[in-house]
Design an enzyme around this catalytic site. Structure first.
Site, PDB file in Angstrom:
ATOM      1  N   ASN A 154       0.800  -1.223   0.000  1.00 54.65           N
ATOM      2  CA  ASN A 154       0.000   0.000   0.000  1.00 54.65           C
ATOM      3  C   ASN A 154       0.835   1.276   0.000  1.00 54.65           C
ATOM      4  O   ASN A 154       0.436   2.280  -0.573  1.00 54.65           O
ATOM      5  CB  ASN A 154      -0.954  -0.005   1.197  1.00 54.65           C
ATOM      6  CG  ASN A 154      -0.316  -0.510   2.471  1.00 54.65           C
ATOM      7  OD1 ASN A 154       0.286  -1.583   2.503  1.00 54.65           O
ATOM      8  ND2 ASN A 154      -0.424   0.270   3.524  1.00 54.65           N
ATOM      9  N   SER A 202     -10.958  -5.565  -0.831  1.00 57.67           N
ATOM     10  CA  SER A 202     -11.755  -4.566  -0.114  1.00 57.67           C
ATOM     11  C   SER A 202     -12.444  -3.614  -1.081  1.00 57.67           C
ATOM     12  O   SER A 202     -11.831  -3.137  -2.043  1.00 57.67           O
ATOM     13  CB  SER A 202     -10.827  -3.784   0.822  1.00 57.67           C
ATOM     14  OG  SER A 202     -11.540  -2.723   1.421  1.00 57.67           O
ATOM     15  N   GLY A 203     -13.711  -3.325  -0.813  1.00 54.73           N
ATOM     16  CA  GLY A 203     -14.505  -2.493  -1.711  1.00 54.73           C
ATOM     17  C   GLY A 203     -14.020  -1.060  -1.867  1.00 54.73           C
ATOM     18  O   GLY A 203     -14.020  -0.510  -2.967  1.00 54.73           O
ATOM     19  N   HIS A 204     -13.572  -0.460  -0.745  1.00 55.35           N
ATOM     20  CA  HIS A 204     -13.291   0.980  -0.824  1.00 55.35           C
ATOM     21  C   HIS A 204     -11.962   1.303  -1.494  1.00 55.35           C
ATOM     22  O   HIS A 204     -11.572   2.465  -1.577  1.00 55.35           O
ATOM     23  CB  HIS A 204     -13.387   1.646   0.561  1.00 55.35           C
ATOM     24  CG  HIS A 204     -12.276   1.327   1.501  1.00 55.35           C
ATOM     25  ND1 HIS A 204     -11.231   2.191   1.711  1.00 55.35           N
ATOM     26  CD2 HIS A 204     -12.047   0.265   2.295  1.00 55.35           C
ATOM     27  CE1 HIS A 204     -10.411   1.663   2.617  1.00 55.35           C
ATOM     28  NE2 HIS A 204     -10.890   0.491   2.979  1.00 55.35           N
ATOM     29  N   CYS A 328       5.058  12.049  12.361  1.00 58.15           N
ATOM     30  CA  CYS A 328       4.250  13.140  12.873  1.00 58.15           C
ATOM     31  C   CYS A 328       2.795  12.999  12.478  1.00 58.15           C
ATOM     32  O   CYS A 328       1.900  13.390  13.208  1.00 58.15           O
ATOM     33  CB  CYS A 328       4.760  14.465  12.328  1.00 58.15           C
ATOM     34  SG  CYS A 328       6.309  14.912  13.053  1.00 58.15           S
TER      35      CYS A 328
HETATM   36  C1  LIG Z   1      -2.818  -3.772   1.934  1.00 58.67           C
HETATM   37  C2  LIG Z   1      -4.060  -3.509   2.717  1.00 58.67           C
HETATM   38  N1  LIG Z   1      -4.647  -4.501   3.402  1.00 58.67           N
HETATM   39  C3  LIG Z   1      -5.757  -4.317   4.126  1.00 58.67           C
HETATM   40  C4  LIG Z   1      -6.369  -3.080   4.197  1.00 58.67           C
HETATM   41  C5  LIG Z   1      -7.593  -2.928   5.051  1.00 58.67           C
HETATM   42  O1  LIG Z   1      -8.786  -2.965   4.329  1.00 58.67           O
HETATM   43  P1  LIG Z   1     -10.121  -2.387   4.988  1.00 58.67           P
HETATM   44  O2  LIG Z   1      -9.910  -0.934   5.170  1.00 58.67           O
HETATM   45  O3  LIG Z   1     -11.195  -2.710   4.000  1.00 58.67           O
HETATM   46  O4  LIG Z   1     -10.331  -3.119   6.274  1.00 58.67           O
HETATM   47  C6  LIG Z   1      -5.793  -2.000   3.499  1.00 58.67           C
HETATM   48  C7  LIG Z   1      -6.326  -0.627   3.516  1.00 58.67           C
HETATM   49  O5  LIG Z   1      -6.786  -0.029   4.430  1.00 58.67           O
HETATM   50  C8  LIG Z   1      -4.613  -2.225   2.743  1.00 58.67           C
HETATM   51  O6  LIG Z   1      -4.022  -1.224   2.086  1.00 58.67           O
END
Ligand SMILES: Cc1ncc(COP(=O)(O)O)c(C=O)c1O
Ligand code: FES
Lengths: 386, 200
Positions: A154, A202-204, A328
């Site tokens: 991420n 994940s949807g969002h 920070c």
């Molecule tokens: C690599 C990764 N895994 C898991 C998540 C968590 O997903 P959620 O926010 O749908 O719980 C995120 C983002 O928040 C992510 O970037």
């Protein structure tokens, strides 16, 4: 505050696509309990099934291999907690292997499991975020229950070699999970070709709303629910179906599948343009992450001499939304553990900014950043002690 | 739309962040005293340079590698300190600075601690350059361990000089927390914060 918003934080979350918004509004009236036998229930059930097919199709799975969850974190927790379930009873398998650059929903979960007696091995990455395969190979053994490796990171966008990691895991008889929350919808994913047992999405992160996600569970792989108390999802996840969330995720999955081929080169071109022109206009910057195997819209840059949270907030005053690996911004005293793991010194980690472009960014957005950012870096560096 | 306009920080913080006052930009600035605290590891570093006449701070310039709160709180601190006597300036507290800023988020308090620390370090430096005795140092010392009479300044000095890099070392050298033990939690918190500030 500026009313113009240039949103470059799509790895944190994406806006809801207009097409998805439309179907959410249309289907808010689908109130039936998808488990009910009557008309309203059957309507809801049909909509849920339709979405399940769309999500399955996006990752090359069968619809029965998909369960809906409350998001990526739940999907991840579900898989990791299998370590305590009957499926590993009397197998001598009580160890989880994962990486040092996972999202907190994996990283902190294995730390918690460790306090409950689970053995955990963390595999490192090289300076670009690529998995150290030799370390993984060495760490394997027949006491390993689950290997969980993220598909794409991420923070830096590096895409890990999941096919190879799955092969290594399976060669020792372990189950293989990938947190593909950042990958699904952005790059082609095929669970069969990669030989994956479990996959979280994940949807969002793909233009549906927050609080809906899915877990792929390969047919024939033993499983045990995290959330008990109902027969939904064929006994794999209890809780009345979230009609709106599920329908939205299905629509978003279909959109992603339809548009991916055009969207990847488009985002890549914008990202590369931003990168090249930043390198040309701002002195002494470094680019983080693997620049070949990388998500199309992610660009992580360190601006030594300028602290990340200051950059973020000066950009925010201009209506530009980004994120930073600086301590920070989080309230902790440590910089991003992902960047530190790559071998970046604390200074480069505290000075890092992540731009994550998405489907709604345009050339105009990139031009706007290139107009606003260089003077901000100059201003911050002028007041810096370095 | 209105909640979009609410910034993470107060208007005063935002104002000082956008237009920081008294930045040190002249490379030939002739200061009478200079202090630097913080470290890259914790992502905050602060430099304060002072001009002093008749024991009054007549000018203060600063630089920082730090977040928005560090920039705003040091800017505010510089405005407050100019015109103060050395005695007043030495006793400027983070609370006084954050109050004037209209408050900072809790976890940001650390940033303004650096501003006043750098100011004291600059005054210490001034007195040392003058060959004068530093009577202020004792006056701001706070007893941390009552049983052993250990002050925050003693602890800070041991961290700064790297004589105590673990809590156990600190205890060996001062006896802190070895009698009734009630000071241990406070002392640990302070110790961790200092380790962090000095980048150990
Ligand atoms: C690599 C990764 N895994 C898991 C998540 C968590 O997903 P959620 O926010 O749908 O719980 C995120 C983002 O928040 C992510 O970037
Ligand atoms: S107060 Fe420190 S040991 Fe009693």
């Amino acid at each position: 505050m500026n009313s113009k918003i240039v949103y470059l934080d799509n790895n944190a979350t994406t806006p809801v696509a207009p097409e998805v918004k439309e179907i959410i509004l249309e289907t808010l009236d689908i109130y039936g309990n998808a488990s009910s036998m009557h008309g309203p229930g059957r309507l809801a059930n049909a909509a849920v099934s339709h979405s399940r097919k769309a999500v399955a199709s996006l990752i090359g799975a069968e619809p029965e291999e998909i369960i809906f969850t409350g998001g990526g974190s739940e999907s991840n927790n579900t898989v990791l907690n299998l370590v305590f379930s009957d499926i590993f009873e009397n197998t001598g398998r009580d160890r989880i292997i994962t990486t040092k650059i996972e999202h907190p929903s994996i990283y902190e979960t294995v730390q918690t499991l460790e306090t409950k007696g689970v053995k955990v091995t963390l595999i490192g990455v090289d300076g670009k975020g690529n998995l150290k395969m030799d370390e993984l190979e060495e760490a394997m053994g027949d006491d390993v229950a689950i290997v969980s490796i993220m598909m794409a990171n991420n923070e830096i966008g590096t895409i890990l070699d999941i096919g190879e990691a799955a092969r290594i895991a399976h060669s020792c008889g372990a189950l293989f999970h990938t947190d593909a929350v950042q990958a699904v919808g952005k790059i082609p994913v095929d669970v069969k070709a990669l030989d994956i047992d479990f996959l979280s999405l994940s949807g969002h992160k793909l233009y549906a709303q927050k609080g809906i996600g899915a877990l792929f569970i390969k047919k024939g792989i033993p499983f045990c629910p995290l959330i008990h108390g109902g027969h939904q999802e064929a006994g794999r996840r209890a809780g009345t179906y979230n009609n709106t969330g599920i329908i939205a995720l299905g629509r978003a999955a279909k959109l992603a599948e339809d548009q991916m081929e055009q969207e990847i080169p488009r985002e890549q071109a914008l990202r590369d343009d931003l990168k090249e022109r930043l390198l040309a206009t701002v002195p002494d910057i470094t680019i983080n992450g693997d620049q070949e195997a990388i998500l199309p819209g992610t660009l992580n840059v360190s601006f030594p001499g300028a602290e990340g949270e200051s950059i973020l907030l000066y950009l925010d005053l201009e209506g530009i939304a980004v994120s930073t690996g600086s301590a920070c911004a989080t309230g902790s005293l440590e910089a991003s553990y992902v960047l530190l793991e790559l071998g970046l010194g604390p200074e480069l980690a505290h000075s890092s900014i992540r731009f994550s472009l998405g489907a709604y960014n345009t050339q105009e957005d990139v031009d706007y950043v290139l107009e606003k950012l260089p003077p901000i870096i100059k201003k911050i560096r002028e007041m810096s002690t370095l | 739309m209105s909640f979009m306009d609410e910034w993470v920080y107060t208007d005063t913080v935002k104002d000082h962040f956008m237009n920081p006052k008294n930045i040190l930009s002249d490379p030939d600035y002739k200061e009478d005293g200079k202090g630097m605290v913080g470290s890259m590891a914790c992502g905050d570093q602060m430099l304060v340079a002072l001009k002093i006449e008749n024991d009054i701070v007549v000018d203060l310039k600063w630089k920082t590698y730090g977040c928005a709160s560090a920039i705003a709180s040091t800017s505010m601190m510089s405005e407050m300190a100019i015109g103060m006597t050395l005695d007043e300036a030495y006793h400027l507290t983070p609370e006084m600075i954050t109050d004037r800023l209209g408050g900072l988020p809790n976890h940001k308090f650390h940033c303004s601690v650096l501003g006043d620390k750098a100011l004291r370090a600059a005054i210490d430096d001034y007195l040392e350059r003058q060959g004068r005795e530093n009577t202020f140092k004792k006056s701001v010392a706070k007893i941390i361990c009552e049983c052993k009479g250990v002050t925050d300044q003693q602890i800070e000095a041991l961290v700064q000089s790297e004589e105590a890099l673990s809590f156990e070392q600190l205890q060996e050298q001062t006896g802190l927390g070895t009698v009734c033990g009630k000071c241990k939690n406070t002392a640990k918190e302070l110790f961790d914060e200092l380790l962090h500030i000095y980048g150990h």
